[in-house]
Design an enzyme around this catalytic site. Structure first.
Site, PDB file in Angstrom:
ATOM      1  N   TYR A 140      42.915  39.567  44.342  1.00  0.00           N
ATOM      2  CA  TYR A 140      42.395  38.894  43.452  1.00  0.00           C
ATOM      3  C   TYR A 140      40.471  39.301  43.523  1.00  0.00           C
ATOM      4  CZ  TYR A 140      41.161  35.783  39.543  1.00  0.00           C
ATOM      5  OH  TYR A 140      40.987  35.084  38.356  1.00  0.00           O
ATOM      6  N   LYS A 166      44.263  41.879  40.685  1.00  0.00           N
ATOM      7  CA  LYS A 166      43.514  41.231  39.393  1.00  0.00           C
ATOM      8  C   LYS A 166      42.357  41.410  39.631  1.00  0.00           C
ATOM      9  CE  LYS A 166      44.002  36.893  36.860  1.00  0.00           C
ATOM     10  NZ  LYS A 166      42.844  35.935  37.116  1.00  0.00           N
TER      11      LYS A 166
END
Length: 308
Positions: A140, A166
Protein backbone atom coordinates in the site's frame (compact mmCIF):
# COMPACT_ATOMS: atom_id res chain seq x y z
CA UNK A 1 -10.16 -20.90 2.29
CA UNK A 2 -9.70 -18.18 -0.35
CA UNK A 3 -12.15 -18.40 -3.24
CA UNK A 4 -10.54 -15.95 -5.68
CA UNK A 5 -7.08 -15.51 -7.18
CA UNK A 6 -5.39 -12.13 -7.34
CA UNK A 7 -6.37 -11.84 -11.03
CA UNK A 8 -10.02 -12.07 -9.98
CA UNK A 9 -9.67 -9.01 -7.75
CA UNK A 10 -10.49 -6.08 -10.02
CA UNK A 11 -13.10 -3.44 -10.73
CA UNK A 12 -14.76 -1.19 -8.14
CA UNK A 13 -13.82 -2.11 -4.57
CA UNK A 14 -15.02 -0.03 -1.59
CA UNK A 15 -12.60 0.49 1.27
CA UNK A 16 -15.37 -0.60 3.60
CA UNK A 17 -16.35 1.60 6.52
CA UNK A 18 -16.79 -0.02 9.93
CA UNK A 19 -20.10 0.64 11.63
CA UNK A 20 -19.96 1.45 15.35
CA UNK A 21 -22.95 1.88 17.63
CA UNK A 22 -23.63 4.98 19.75
CA UNK A 23 -21.36 3.53 22.47
CA UNK A 24 -18.48 3.10 19.97
CA UNK A 25 -18.76 -0.68 19.96
CA UNK A 26 -18.52 -2.72 16.75
CA UNK A 27 -22.06 -2.69 15.30
CA UNK A 28 -22.66 -6.01 13.57
CA UNK A 29 -26.12 -5.14 12.21
CA UNK A 30 -24.78 -1.96 10.58
CA UNK A 31 -21.79 -3.73 9.04
CA UNK A 32 -24.00 -6.41 7.52
CA UNK A 33 -26.49 -3.81 6.26
CA UNK A 34 -23.75 -1.78 4.57
CA UNK A 35 -22.23 -4.89 2.96
CA UNK A 36 -25.61 -5.97 1.59
CA UNK A 37 -26.36 -2.49 0.28
CA UNK A 38 -23.05 -2.31 -1.58
CA UNK A 39 -23.41 -5.83 -2.93
CA UNK A 40 -26.82 -4.87 -4.32
CA UNK A 41 -25.24 -1.82 -5.94
CA UNK A 42 -22.83 -4.08 -7.84
CA UNK A 43 -19.43 -3.54 -6.21
CA UNK A 44 -16.79 -6.13 -7.09
CA UNK A 45 -15.01 -6.65 -3.80
CA UNK A 46 -14.24 -5.23 -0.36
CA UNK A 47 -11.13 -3.84 1.34
CA UNK A 48 -11.51 -4.18 5.13
CA UNK A 49 -10.11 -2.52 8.27
CA UNK A 50 -7.99 0.06 6.49
CA UNK A 51 -7.98 3.82 7.06
CA UNK A 52 -11.59 4.20 5.89
CA UNK A 53 -12.57 1.29 8.11
CA UNK A 54 -11.08 3.17 11.11
CA UNK A 55 -8.80 0.18 11.51
CA UNK A 56 -6.21 2.02 13.56
CA UNK A 57 -8.93 3.02 16.05
CA UNK A 58 -9.61 -0.65 16.83
CA UNK A 59 -7.69 -3.26 18.78
CA UNK A 60 -6.73 -6.57 17.21
CA UNK A 61 -9.76 -8.44 18.59
CA UNK A 62 -12.12 -5.87 17.11
CA UNK A 63 -10.39 -5.94 13.74
CA UNK A 64 -10.73 -9.73 13.69
CA UNK A 65 -14.41 -9.42 14.63
CA UNK A 66 -15.07 -7.09 11.69
CA UNK A 67 -13.30 -9.48 9.30
CA UNK A 68 -15.39 -12.39 10.55
CA UNK A 69 -18.67 -10.46 10.15
CA UNK A 70 -17.91 -9.23 6.64
CA UNK A 71 -16.63 -12.55 5.30
CA UNK A 72 -19.68 -14.29 6.74
CA UNK A 73 -21.99 -11.75 5.10
CA UNK A 74 -20.22 -11.78 1.73
CA UNK A 75 -20.37 -15.59 1.58
CA UNK A 76 -17.80 -15.84 -1.19
CA UNK A 77 -19.75 -13.72 -3.68
CA UNK A 78 -16.91 -11.23 -4.25
CA UNK A 79 -13.25 -11.09 -3.23
CA UNK A 80 -12.30 -9.77 0.21
CA UNK A 81 -8.99 -8.05 0.95
CA UNK A 82 -8.08 -7.59 4.62
CA UNK A 83 -5.81 -4.75 5.67
CA UNK A 84 -3.51 -6.11 8.38
CA UNK A 85 -1.26 -3.09 8.79
CA UNK A 86 0.29 -2.27 12.15
CA UNK A 87 3.61 -0.82 13.20
CA UNK A 88 4.47 -4.17 14.76
CA UNK A 89 5.28 -7.00 12.35
CA UNK A 90 4.17 -9.46 15.03
CA UNK A 91 0.68 -7.94 15.22
CA UNK A 92 0.39 -7.77 11.43
CA UNK A 93 1.31 -11.46 11.14
CA UNK A 94 -1.35 -12.34 13.73
CA UNK A 95 -3.96 -10.40 11.75
CA UNK A 96 -2.78 -11.91 8.45
CA UNK A 97 -3.00 -15.47 9.77
CA UNK A 98 -6.50 -14.78 11.08
CA UNK A 99 -7.60 -13.27 7.75
CA UNK A 100 -6.39 -16.33 5.87
CA UNK A 101 -8.09 -18.68 8.34
CA UNK A 102 -11.39 -16.82 7.90
CA UNK A 103 -11.22 -17.12 4.10
CA UNK A 104 -9.87 -13.76 2.94
CA UNK A 105 -8.65 -13.74 -0.65
CA UNK A 106 -5.73 -11.37 -0.07
CA UNK A 107 -4.13 -9.25 2.61
CA UNK A 108 -2.82 -5.72 2.39
CA UNK A 109 -0.84 -3.37 4.58
CA UNK A 110 0.51 0.13 4.82
CA UNK A 111 4.26 0.19 5.42
CA UNK A 112 5.32 0.54 9.05
CA UNK A 113 5.15 4.19 10.09
CA UNK A 114 5.77 6.67 12.95
CA UNK A 115 9.46 5.85 13.31
CA UNK A 116 11.68 6.57 10.32
CA UNK A 117 11.90 3.05 8.99
CA UNK A 118 14.48 2.42 6.28
CA UNK A 119 13.81 0.65 2.97
CA UNK A 120 15.32 -2.49 4.52
CA UNK A 121 12.90 -2.29 7.46
CA UNK A 122 9.97 -1.92 5.07
CA UNK A 123 11.17 -4.75 2.83
CA UNK A 124 11.57 -7.10 5.80
CA UNK A 125 8.16 -6.10 7.16
CA UNK A 126 6.38 -7.12 3.95
CA UNK A 127 8.56 -10.21 3.48
CA UNK A 128 7.89 -11.50 6.99
CA UNK A 129 4.11 -11.00 6.73
CA UNK A 130 3.93 -12.50 3.22
CA UNK A 131 5.82 -15.59 4.33
CA UNK A 132 3.38 -16.16 7.20
CA UNK A 133 0.41 -16.92 4.89
CA UNK A 134 -0.40 -18.53 1.54
CA UNK A 135 -2.63 -15.75 0.17
CA UNK A 136 -1.38 -12.74 -1.84
CA UNK A 137 -0.11 -9.52 -0.29
CA UNK A 138 -1.08 -6.15 -1.77
CA UNK A 139 1.36 -3.48 -0.61
CA UNK A 140 0.00 0.00 0.00
CA UNK A 141 1.57 3.23 -1.22
CA UNK A 142 -0.22 6.03 0.66
CA UNK A 143 0.80 9.52 1.84
CA UNK A 144 -0.49 8.96 5.40
CA UNK A 145 2.13 6.27 5.98
CA UNK A 146 4.81 7.66 3.67
CA UNK A 147 5.11 7.37 -0.09
CA UNK A 148 7.52 4.66 -1.20
CA UNK A 149 9.87 5.33 -4.09
CA UNK A 150 9.72 3.46 -7.39
CA UNK A 151 12.89 1.46 -6.65
CA UNK A 152 11.47 0.22 -3.34
CA UNK A 153 8.18 -0.75 -5.01
CA UNK A 154 10.10 -2.85 -7.56
CA UNK A 155 12.08 -4.45 -4.75
CA UNK A 156 8.91 -5.31 -2.83
CA UNK A 157 7.41 -6.82 -5.99
CA UNK A 158 10.26 -9.35 -5.96
CA UNK A 159 8.86 -10.91 -2.77
CA UNK A 160 7.15 -14.15 -3.79
CA UNK A 161 3.64 -13.46 -2.47
CA UNK A 162 3.59 -9.69 -3.11
CA UNK A 163 1.30 -9.71 -6.13
CA UNK A 164 -0.13 -6.20 -6.24
CA UNK A 165 -0.13 -2.65 -4.93
CA UNK A 166 -2.79 -0.23 -3.75
CA UNK A 167 -1.44 2.94 -5.31
CA UNK A 168 -2.81 6.08 -3.62
CA UNK A 169 0.03 8.31 -4.75
CA UNK A 170 -0.93 10.86 -7.42
CA UNK A 171 2.05 10.08 -9.68
CA UNK A 172 -0.09 7.95 -11.98
CA UNK A 173 2.55 7.73 -14.68
CA UNK A 174 4.23 5.26 -12.34
CA UNK A 175 1.29 2.84 -12.78
CA UNK A 176 2.26 2.19 -16.39
CA UNK A 177 5.94 2.12 -15.38
CA UNK A 178 5.24 -0.57 -12.76
CA UNK A 179 3.30 -2.62 -15.29
CA UNK A 180 6.17 -2.33 -17.77
CA UNK A 181 9.04 -3.07 -15.38
CA UNK A 182 7.41 -5.51 -12.91
CA UNK A 183 5.03 -7.23 -15.30
CA UNK A 184 1.46 -7.11 -16.53
CA UNK A 185 0.40 -9.76 -13.99
CA UNK A 186 1.32 -7.50 -11.07
CA UNK A 187 -2.04 -6.06 -10.02
CA UNK A 188 -2.39 -2.32 -9.44
CA UNK A 189 -5.31 -0.68 -7.66
CA UNK A 190 -5.72 3.08 -7.92
CA UNK A 191 -6.58 4.43 -4.48
CA UNK A 192 -7.31 8.14 -5.04
CA UNK A 193 -11.08 8.61 -5.36
CA UNK A 194 -10.62 11.97 -7.03
CA UNK A 195 -8.39 10.40 -9.70
CA UNK A 196 -10.25 7.19 -10.55
CA UNK A 197 -10.32 7.96 -14.28
CA UNK A 198 -6.63 8.78 -14.31
CA UNK A 199 -5.76 5.56 -12.51
CA UNK A 200 -7.79 3.43 -14.90
CA UNK A 201 -6.51 5.01 -18.11
CA UNK A 202 -2.95 4.61 -16.84
CA UNK A 203 -3.47 0.87 -16.49
CA UNK A 204 -4.90 0.18 -13.04
CA UNK A 205 -6.70 -3.15 -12.76
CA UNK A 206 -9.19 -1.79 -10.27
CA UNK A 207 -10.05 1.11 -8.01
CA UNK A 208 -10.26 1.00 -4.21
CA UNK A 209 -11.74 3.99 -2.44
CA UNK A 210 -13.57 5.54 0.48
CA UNK A 211 -16.46 7.26 -1.29
CA UNK A 212 -17.44 4.02 -3.01
CA UNK A 213 -19.30 3.37 0.28
CA UNK A 214 -21.59 6.33 -0.39
CA UNK A 215 -21.85 6.66 -4.15
CA UNK A 216 -20.67 3.41 -5.72
CA UNK A 217 -22.90 3.99 -8.74
CA UNK A 218 -20.72 6.92 -9.85
CA UNK A 219 -17.52 4.88 -9.80
CA UNK A 220 -19.13 1.81 -11.35
CA UNK A 221 -20.24 4.10 -14.18
CA UNK A 222 -16.74 5.59 -14.47
CA UNK A 223 -15.23 2.10 -14.70
CA UNK A 224 -17.70 1.03 -17.37
CA UNK A 225 -17.18 4.19 -19.42
CA UNK A 226 -13.38 3.87 -19.34
CA UNK A 227 -13.69 0.24 -20.50
CA UNK A 228 -15.65 1.57 -23.49
CA UNK A 229 -12.97 4.24 -24.13
CA UNK A 230 -15.54 6.96 -23.39
CA UNK A 231 -13.11 9.03 -21.34
CA UNK A 232 -14.92 12.34 -21.94
CA UNK A 233 -18.13 11.12 -20.31
CA UNK A 234 -16.16 9.36 -17.58
CA UNK A 235 -14.45 12.65 -16.75
CA UNK A 236 -17.83 14.38 -16.52
CA UNK A 237 -18.92 11.85 -13.88
CA UNK A 238 -15.55 12.20 -12.16
CA UNK A 239 -15.98 15.99 -11.98
CA UNK A 240 -19.35 15.60 -10.24
CA UNK A 241 -17.81 13.09 -7.83
CA UNK A 242 -14.96 15.49 -7.05
CA UNK A 243 -17.41 18.30 -6.21
CA UNK A 244 -19.20 16.00 -3.75
CA UNK A 245 -15.94 14.72 -2.27
CA UNK A 246 -14.43 18.18 -1.82
CA UNK A 247 -17.54 19.34 0.01
CA UNK A 248 -17.50 16.25 2.23
CA UNK A 249 -13.84 16.47 3.25
CA UNK A 250 -14.39 19.89 4.81
CA UNK A 251 -15.82 17.87 7.72
CA UNK A 252 -15.09 14.42 9.18
CA UNK A 253 -15.96 12.75 5.91
CA UNK A 254 -16.36 9.26 7.37
CA UNK A 255 -19.16 10.77 9.45
CA UNK A 256 -20.53 12.55 6.36
CA UNK A 257 -20.75 9.24 4.51
CA UNK A 258 -22.38 7.41 7.41
CA UNK A 259 -25.05 10.06 7.92
CA UNK A 260 -25.68 10.33 4.16
CA UNK A 261 -26.15 6.56 3.94
CA UNK A 262 -28.80 6.94 6.64
CA UNK A 263 -30.74 9.27 4.34
CA UNK A 264 -31.05 6.31 1.96
CA UNK A 265 -32.19 4.00 4.74
CA UNK A 266 -28.82 2.29 5.22
CA UNK A 267 -27.79 2.14 8.88
CA UNK A 268 -23.99 2.45 8.77
CA UNK A 269 -23.74 3.46 12.41
CA UNK A 270 -21.42 6.03 13.92
CA UNK A 271 -17.74 7.01 13.81
CA UNK A 272 -15.32 6.50 16.69
CA UNK A 273 -13.70 9.34 18.57
CA UNK A 274 -11.68 11.42 18.00
CA UNK A 275 -13.81 11.68 14.81
CA UNK A 276 -17.03 13.63 15.38
CA UNK A 277 -20.51 12.41 14.49
CA UNK A 278 -22.64 14.83 12.49
CA UNK A 279 -26.03 15.35 14.09
CA UNK A 280 -28.78 17.91 14.69
CA UNK A 281 -28.37 21.32 13.09
CA UNK A 282 -25.06 20.33 11.54
CA UNK A 283 -26.78 17.46 9.74
CA UNK A 284 -29.47 19.81 8.41
CA UNK A 285 -26.80 22.22 7.18
CA UNK A 286 -25.04 19.30 5.49
CA UNK A 287 -28.24 18.38 3.67
CA UNK A 288 -28.72 21.93 2.45
CA UNK A 289 -25.15 22.04 1.20
CA UNK A 290 -25.58 18.85 -0.79
CA UNK A 291 -28.88 20.11 -2.21
CA UNK A 292 -27.13 23.27 -3.38
CA UNK A 293 -24.32 21.26 -5.00
CA UNK A 294 -26.82 19.04 -6.77
CA UNK A 295 -28.70 22.03 -8.16
CA UNK A 296 -25.63 24.08 -9.11
CA UNK A 297 -23.94 21.19 -10.88
CA UNK A 298 -27.12 19.62 -12.24
CA UNK A 299 -25.88 16.34 -10.74
CA UNK A 300 -28.13 13.43 -11.66
CA UNK A 301 -28.53 9.77 -10.76
CA UNK A 302 -26.71 9.91 -7.43
CA UNK A 303 -28.86 7.99 -4.99
CA UNK A 304 -27.97 9.72 -1.74
CA UNK A 305 -28.66 13.11 -3.33
CA UNK A 306 -31.95 11.89 -4.76
CA UNK A 307 -32.94 10.78 -1.23
CA UNK A 308 -32.75 14.36 0.08
Amino acid sequence: MAKFTIKDIKGVIPALMTAFDEHEEVYEKGIRELVDHLMNEGVEGFYLTGSTGEGFLMNEAERKQVVEIVIDEVKGRVPVIVHVGAISTKISIELAEHAEKMGADAISSVPPFYWRFSPDHIYNYYKDISESVDIPMIVYNVPLAGIMGFDLIKRLASIEKVEGIKFTATSHHEISMIKKEVGQDFMIYSGADEMAVSGLINGADGIIGSFYNLMPEMFIKINELVKKDNVTEAMAVQKDAIDLIMYSVQKDYYSVMKVALKWMGVDAGYVRRPFINIQGQEEEALKEGFKALKKAGNIKDVKFLDAL
